[in-house]
Design a protein around this motif. Sequence first.
Motif, PDB file in Angstrom:
ATOM      1  N   SER A  81       0.828  -1.210   0.000  1.00  0.00           N
ATOM      2  CA  SER A  81       0.000   0.000   0.000  1.00  0.00           C
ATOM      3  C   SER A  81       0.858   1.254   0.000  1.00  0.00           C
ATOM      4  O   SER A  81       1.899   1.314   0.661  1.00  0.00           O
ATOM      5  CB  SER A  81      -0.940   0.014   1.199  1.00  0.00           C
ATOM      6  N   LYS A  82       0.425   2.237  -0.750  1.00  0.00           N
ATOM      7  CA  LYS A  82       1.069   3.552  -0.808  1.00  0.00           C
ATOM      8  C   LYS A  82       2.584   3.459  -1.008  1.00  0.00           C
ATOM      9  O   LYS A  82       3.349   4.115  -0.315  1.00  0.00           O
ATOM     10  CB  LYS A  82       0.751   4.379   0.430  1.00  0.00           C
ATOM     11  N   ILE A  83       2.997   2.664  -1.968  1.00  0.00           N
ATOM     12  CA  ILE A  83       4.434   2.454  -2.127  1.00  0.00           C
ATOM     13  C   ILE A  83       5.060   3.516  -3.038  1.00  0.00           C
ATOM     14  O   ILE A  83       4.446   3.969  -4.002  1.00  0.00           O
ATOM     15  CB  ILE A  83       4.744   1.038  -2.653  1.00  0.00           C
ATOM     16  N   PRO A  84       6.290   3.922  -2.716  1.00  0.00           N
ATOM     17  CA  PRO A  84       7.007   4.858  -3.579  1.00  0.00           C
ATOM     18  C   PRO A  84       7.377   4.160  -4.888  1.00  0.00           C
ATOM     19  O   PRO A  84       7.549   2.945  -4.915  1.00  0.00           O
ATOM     20  CB  PRO A  84       8.255   5.210  -2.769  1.00  0.00           C
ATOM     21  N   ILE A  85       7.493   4.935  -5.945  1.00  0.00           N
ATOM     22  CA  ILE A  85       7.789   4.364  -7.256  1.00  0.00           C
ATOM     23  C   ILE A  85       9.099   4.919  -7.799  1.00  0.00           C
ATOM     24  O   ILE A  85       9.243   6.129  -7.957  1.00  0.00           O
ATOM     25  CB  ILE A  85       6.643   4.651  -8.256  1.00  0.00           C
ATOM     26  N   PRO A  86      10.053   4.024  -8.101  1.00  0.00           N
ATOM     27  CA  PRO A  86      11.286   4.460  -8.757  1.00  0.00           C
ATOM     28  C   PRO A  86      11.011   4.619 -10.260  1.00  0.00           C
ATOM     29  O   PRO A  86      10.976   3.643 -10.989  1.00  0.00           O
ATOM     30  CB  PRO A  86      12.266   3.317  -8.480  1.00  0.00           C
ATOM     31  N   GLN A  90      18.227   5.233 -12.059  1.00  0.00           N
ATOM     32  CA  GLN A  90      19.583   5.636 -12.451  1.00  0.00           C
ATOM     33  C   GLN A  90      19.785   7.140 -12.324  1.00  0.00           C
ATOM     34  O   GLN A  90      20.886   7.598 -12.058  1.00  0.00           O
ATOM     35  CB  GLN A  90      19.879   5.191 -13.875  1.00  0.00           C
ATOM     36  N   SER A  91      18.722   7.910 -12.512  1.00  0.00           N
ATOM     37  CA  SER A  91      18.816   9.371 -12.395  1.00  0.00           C
ATOM     38  C   SER A  91      18.320   9.877 -11.049  1.00  0.00           C
ATOM     39  O   SER A  91      18.259  11.080 -10.826  1.00  0.00           O
ATOM     40  CB  SER A  91      18.001  10.032 -13.510  1.00  0.00           C
ATOM     41  N   GLY A  92      17.917   8.966 -10.171  1.00  0.00           N
ATOM     42  CA  GLY A  92      17.468   9.367  -8.844  1.00  0.00           C
ATOM     43  C   GLY A  92      16.058   9.938  -8.819  1.00  0.00           C
ATOM     44  O   GLY A  92      15.736  10.733  -7.940  1.00  0.00           O
ATOM     45  N   ILE A  93      15.213   9.529  -9.753  1.00  0.00           N
ATOM     46  CA  ILE A  93      13.842  10.043  -9.795  1.00  0.00           C
ATOM     47  C   ILE A  93      12.902   9.003  -9.187  1.00  0.00           C
ATOM     48  O   ILE A  93      12.622   7.967  -9.785  1.00  0.00           O
ATOM     49  CB  ILE A  93      13.411  10.422 -11.227  1.00  0.00           C
ATOM     50  N   TYR A  94      12.453   9.313  -7.970  1.00  0.00           N
ATOM     51  CA  TYR A  94      11.536   8.464  -7.212  1.00  0.00           C
ATOM     52  C   TYR A  94      10.352   9.336  -6.809  1.00  0.00           C
ATOM     53  O   TYR A  94      10.542  10.473  -6.380  1.00  0.00           O
ATOM     54  CB  TYR A  94      12.202   7.929  -5.947  1.00  0.00           C
ATOM     55  N   PHE A  95       9.142   8.802  -6.916  1.00  0.00           N
ATOM     56  CA  PHE A  95       7.954   9.562  -6.536  1.00  0.00           C
ATOM     57  C   PHE A  95       7.237   8.893  -5.380  1.00  0.00           C
ATOM     58  O   PHE A  95       7.156   7.671  -5.305  1.00  0.00           O
ATOM     59  CB  PHE A  95       7.007   9.722  -7.728  1.00  0.00           C
ATOM     60  N   ILE A  96       6.729   9.734  -4.483  1.00  0.00           N
ATOM     61  CA  ILE A  96       6.036   9.290  -3.283  1.00  0.00           C
ATOM     62  C   ILE A  96       4.550   9.619  -3.410  1.00  0.00           C
ATOM     63  O   ILE A  96       4.201  10.781  -3.610  1.00  0.00           O
ATOM     64  CB  ILE A  96       6.578  10.041  -2.046  1.00  0.00           C
ATOM     65  N   PRO A  97       3.664   8.620  -3.272  1.00  0.00           N
ATOM     66  CA  PRO A  97       2.231   8.932  -3.212  1.00  0.00           C
ATOM     67  C   PRO A  97       1.872   9.313  -1.776  1.00  0.00           C
ATOM     68  O   PRO A  97       2.336   8.697  -0.828  1.00  0.00           O
ATOM     69  CB  PRO A  97       1.563   7.624  -3.620  1.00  0.00           C
ATOM     70  N   THR A  98       1.053  10.344  -1.613  1.00  0.00           N
ATOM     71  CA  THR A  98       0.705  10.786  -0.263  1.00  0.00           C
ATOM     72  C   THR A  98      -0.501  10.056   0.307  1.00  0.00           C
ATOM     73  O   THR A  98      -0.825  10.212   1.474  1.00  0.00           O
ATOM     74  CB  THR A  98       0.426  12.293  -0.245  1.00  0.00           C
ATOM     75  N   ALA A  99      -1.160   9.267  -0.531  1.00  0.00           N
ATOM     76  CA  ALA A  99      -2.340   8.503  -0.105  1.00  0.00           C
ATOM     77  C   ALA A  99      -2.480   7.313  -1.051  1.00  0.00           C
ATOM     78  O   ALA A  99      -1.686   7.148  -1.973  1.00  0.00           O
ATOM     79  CB  ALA A  99      -3.588   9.384  -0.160  1.00  0.00           C
ATOM     80  N   SER A 100      -3.497   6.527  -0.837  1.00  0.00           N
ATOM     81  CA  SER A 100      -3.794   5.442  -1.769  1.00  0.00           C
ATOM     82  C   SER A 100      -4.020   6.044  -3.152  1.00  0.00           C
ATOM     83  O   SER A 100      -4.607   7.126  -3.278  1.00  0.00           O
ATOM     84  CB  SER A 100      -5.057   4.707  -1.317  1.00  0.00           C
ATOM     85  N   THR A 101      -3.582   5.341  -4.168  1.00  0.00           N
ATOM     86  CA  THR A 101      -3.733   5.873  -5.525  1.00  0.00           C
ATOM     87  C   THR A 101      -5.201   5.948  -5.945  1.00  0.00           C
ATOM     88  O   THR A 101      -5.524   6.638  -6.900  1.00  0.00           O
ATOM     89  CB  THR A 101      -2.933   5.034  -6.538  1.00  0.00           C
ATOM     90  N   ARG A 102      -6.073   5.284  -5.224  1.00  0.00           N
ATOM     91  CA  ARG A 102      -7.516   5.387  -5.510  1.00  0.00           C
ATOM     92  C   ARG A 102      -8.138   6.627  -4.861  1.00  0.00           C
ATOM     93  O   ARG A 102      -9.258   7.005  -5.171  1.00  0.00           O
ATOM     94  CB  ARG A 102      -8.234   4.126  -5.035  1.00  0.00           C
ATOM     95  N   ASN A 103      -7.397   7.245  -3.967  1.00  0.00           N
ATOM     96  CA  ASN A 103      -7.863   8.437  -3.265  1.00  0.00           C
ATOM     97  C   ASN A 103      -7.645   9.666  -4.143  1.00  0.00           C
ATOM     98  O   ASN A 103      -6.531   9.913  -4.605  1.00  0.00           O
ATOM     99  CB  ASN A 103      -7.087   8.570  -1.949  1.00  0.00           C
ATOM    100  N   ASP A 144       5.749  11.405   6.746  1.00  0.00           N
ATOM    101  CA  ASP A 144       7.044  10.978   7.258  1.00  0.00           C
ATOM    102  C   ASP A 144       7.284   9.499   6.949  1.00  0.00           C
ATOM    103  O   ASP A 144       8.376   9.114   6.530  1.00  0.00           O
ATOM    104  CB  ASP A 144       7.119  11.233   8.763  1.00  0.00           C
ATOM    105  N   ARG A 145       6.271   8.682   7.143  1.00  0.00           N
ATOM    106  CA  ARG A 145       6.393   7.247   6.842  1.00  0.00           C
ATOM    107  C   ARG A 145       6.662   7.037   5.350  1.00  0.00           C
ATOM    108  O   ARG A 145       7.528   6.246   4.968  1.00  0.00           O
ATOM    109  CB  ARG A 145       5.138   6.493   7.289  1.00  0.00           C
ATOM    110  N   GLN A 146       5.955   7.777   4.494  1.00  0.00           N
ATOM    111  CA  GLN A 146       6.155   7.654   3.052  1.00  0.00           C
ATOM    112  C   GLN A 146       7.575   8.088   2.656  1.00  0.00           C
ATOM    113  O   GLN A 146       8.218   7.457   1.824  1.00  0.00           O
ATOM    114  CB  GLN A 146       5.120   8.487   2.296  1.00  0.00           C
ATOM    115  N   PHE A 147       8.042   9.167   3.246  1.00  0.00           N
ATOM    116  CA  PHE A 147       9.379   9.676   2.961  1.00  0.00           C
ATOM    117  C   PHE A 147      10.435   8.642   3.358  1.00  0.00           C
ATOM    118  O   PHE A 147      11.378   8.369   2.609  1.00  0.00           O
ATOM    119  CB  PHE A 147       9.594  10.997   3.711  1.00  0.00           C
ATOM    120  N   LYS A 148      10.280   8.046   4.517  1.00  0.00           N
ATOM    121  CA  LYS A 148      11.242   7.047   4.990  1.00  0.00           C
ATOM    122  C   LYS A 148      11.193   5.775   4.153  1.00  0.00           C
ATOM    123  O   LYS A 148      12.237   5.152   3.906  1.00  0.00           O
ATOM    124  CB  LYS A 148      10.998   6.747   6.470  1.00  0.00           C
TER     125      LYS A 148
END
Length: 170
Positions: A81-86, A90-103, A144-148
Amino acid sequence: MRRIFMVKSPYYTVTKDTKMIVEEDSAYYRSSIIEENQTMKDEKSYSPYKPEQIIDYNCKRYGSTLNGRREVVEEILKSSSKIPIPINPQSGIYFIPTASTRNKNCVWIAYHQIKHYRKSDEQTLVLFHDGTSELIPTTASVFDRQFKRASQVIVHFNRYTLFGHGPKLW
């Protein structure tokens, strides 16, 4: 004055300048994209595609699919659930979802753009390296949890470079 820019290609190409992808509730536009030196109130680009479609397109550009990236990250974090996506590790581009993607309040934020974040009532104020900030509709503890979690994924993907052991992914 608010100016609207339509994305020039069918999909938006995520770069190091991309800060956030936000779902829009519009008859045509499904996402807005905020880049460096822009805020949600300023100029931004709009896309007829949902944030997940944009992220999937960009994952494919860099050798995988959104589902492929999810599978790997789920295995790393032992969570689905709510997992970050690389998007482009290689270029260091990772995105963090702040909630469920259905939200509908889910905001995708580029990890490398975040300078600091702090609690602001029941939301989170995210400060970016370009000096801008955005109020995000999620609690500081969730953010904070998502960032970590994103940090953990980044270390996993860069273990060989950082520590000289582990799988050499590129």
